[in-house]
Write a protein that holds these residues in place. Structure first.
Motif, mmCIF file in Angstrom:
data_model
loop_
_atom_site.group_PDB
_atom_site.id
_atom_site.type_symbol
_atom_site.label_atom_id
_atom_site.label_comp_id
_atom_site.label_asym_id
_atom_site.label_seq_id
_atom_site.Cartn_x
_atom_site.Cartn_y
_atom_site.Cartn_z
ATOM 1 N N ILE A 311 41.226 -40.421 -69.883
ATOM 2 C CA ILE A 311 41.050 -39.863 -68.491
ATOM 3 C C ILE A 311 40.854 -38.487 -68.612
ATOM 4 N N GLU A 312 39.621 -38.036 -68.073
ATOM 5 C CA GLU A 312 39.193 -36.538 -67.972
ATOM 6 C C GLU A 312 40.137 -35.966 -66.721
ATOM 7 N N ASN A 313 39.721 -36.521 -65.452
ATOM 8 C CA ASN A 313 40.342 -35.960 -64.441
ATOM 9 C C ASN A 313 40.237 -37.263 -63.232
ATOM 10 N N VAL A 314 41.211 -36.887 -62.100
ATOM 11 C CA VAL A 314 41.182 -37.962 -61.063
ATOM 12 C C VAL A 314 41.230 -37.044 -59.547
ATOM 13 N N ASP A 315 40.636 -37.504 -58.783
ATOM 14 C CA ASP A 315 40.721 -37.109 -57.460
ATOM 15 C C ASP A 315 40.837 -37.941 -56.330
ATOM 16 N N VAL A 316 42.048 -37.738 -55.581
ATOM 17 C CA VAL A 316 42.379 -38.682 -54.434
ATOM 18 C C VAL A 316 42.069 -38.129 -53.286
ATOM 19 N N THR A 317 41.634 -38.547 -52.057
ATOM 20 C CA THR A 317 41.599 -38.103 -50.862
ATOM 21 C C THR A 317 42.228 -39.089 -49.672
ATOM 22 N N LEU A 318 42.961 -38.733 -49.201
ATOM 23 C CA LEU A 318 43.701 -39.540 -48.087
ATOM 24 C C LEU A 318 43.243 -39.329 -46.785
ATOM 25 N N ASP A 345 46.836 -30.231 -63.728
ATOM 26 C CA ASP A 345 45.612 -29.563 -63.429
ATOM 27 C C ASP A 345 44.538 -30.556 -63.501
ATOM 28 N N ARG A 346 44.498 -31.623 -63.939
ATOM 29 C CA ARG A 346 43.592 -32.822 -63.968
ATOM 30 C C ARG A 346 43.701 -33.736 -62.845
#
Length: 376
Positions: A311-318, A345-346
């Protein structure tokens, strides 16, 4: 069925150069051994991982596995591979299936392990192998006789066996065997051949490390997207990205209804083409009633690793009008990073509203979107 992976890492492995035994040399900024441990630990059918080491290398070992999932204590090996494997088997004590793997083969694919375990349904053992495709000749300086390639295979590891028969075979084996399949066959066990993997090559010489580093550098990126919604219900708090947030209502769901982690789980599964969260954790299954969604996310992360990815990075929007996410955002990032074993930071967690439009604008529930990038 208890399945244990036994990784043999007691050798000196100095032909690869650079002083350190090859299993502790760096590959992609991590020790070779850590790749093998991580991939086998992540396989859903592997219950335990043990490593056989040279006790003089304990400091190397501790450094190598510092950043991977905790595993059983290392086993002190012997002067020969055969003796080291026997020591490992004795340390395991009880199991149904054992996978014996050379630490210097770091690129273990989930599919190979699947095939090995399946082959044990009708055999005492199974080994991954590739048919010999090059012409073979005898000779010493000049070519002499041709050797037929018919029925010749290159055998790899891990090799899978029924535990009790293999332990008995090792206890009575003649000294000098270099292959567990050889010991099993000498004891009368049927050993099946399953399809191996060209990527499962053994690191022996310096050029093997060069090849491995090229493979690490040439891995491609894949991206997955996830979306989830949960409606509000009576309650006093909501669970979002693993953090309990006080609120005048809760979210309705079969598990803890963590809409952020559900979306992120689907993003990881989507990145490797492994279906969705409902395929792995059916919403009507009583086993998952009230379950913490961090379990779902960790399962998806393990599948990424087992497939050969990282896994390089994850991004969640609530997406909600309330509760306020800002005061809890850093705690959410840290919790997601902990579950995924990533640097903070990822991990990104953001929040937005729909300007009072739609079901979230009417405060009927919360939605979440997530994106995950993996290198495979």
């Amino acid at each position: 069925m208890k399945t244990v992976a036994l990784i043999v890492a007691a050798g000196s492995g100095l032909r690869a150069g650079e002083g350190l035994p090859k299993q502790y040399r760096s590959l992609g900024a991590r020790a070779v051994l850590s790749h093998s441990v991580e991939r086998l630990s992540a396989h859903p059918d592997v219950d335990e991982v043990r490593v056989v080491i040279n006790p003089a290398h304990r400091d190397f070992y501790d450094t190598a596995i510092a950043d991977v999932e905790p595993i059983g204590d290392p086993v002190d090996g012997a002067d020969t591979r055969q003796g080291s494997v026997l020591a490992g088997l004795e340390a395991i004590g009880e199991a149904d299936i054992v996978l014996i793997h050379d630490a210097a083969r770091p690129f273990i694919g989930k599919d190979v392990v699947d095939r090995l375990i399946a082959a044990l349904a009708g055999n005492g053992g199974a080994v991954p192998a590739l048919p010999v495709v090059d012409s073979l000749r005898r000779g010493n300086g000049t070519i002499s006789d041709e050797v037929s390639r018919v029925d010749l295979h290159r055998v790899q590891t891990p090799q899978a066996f029924r535990f009790a028969p293999l332990l008995a075979a090792h206890r009575h084996a003649a000294p000098g065997a270099t292959d567990d399949a050889e010991i099993a066959r000498a004891a009368g066990l049927a050993v099946a051949l399953v399809a191996g993997d060209e990527g499962l090559f053994k690191l022996t010489h310096a050029q093997d490390f060069e090849r491995a580093e090229r493979l690490m550098g040439n891995r491609g990126f894949r991206t997955g997207f996830g979306y989830d919604v949960h409606r509000f219900a009576a309650g006093e708090s909501v669970c979002l990205c693993g953090i309990n947030v006080p609120h005048s209502r809760s979210l309705a769901g079969h598990s803890d209804a963590d809409v952020g982690l559900h979306a992120l789980t689907d993003a990881l599964l989507g990145a490797i083409g492994a279906g969705d969260i409902g395929d792995h954790f059916p919403p009507g299954d009583p086993e998952w009633k009230g379950a913490a969604s961090g379990r779902f996310l960790r399962h998806a992360a393990d599948l990424v690793t087992a497939s050969g990815g990282s896994i390089e990075n994850v991004d969640v929007t609530l997406i909600c009008e309330a509760p306020r996410i800002g005061p809890h955002r850093q705690a959410m990032r840290e919790r997601v990073a902990e579950i995924l074993r990533l640097p903070v930071d990822r991990v990104s967690v953001k929040a937005t509203t729909t300007e009072k439009l739609g079901f979230t604008g009417r405060r009927e529930g919360i939605a979440a979107q997530a994106v995950a990038a993996i290198r495979r």
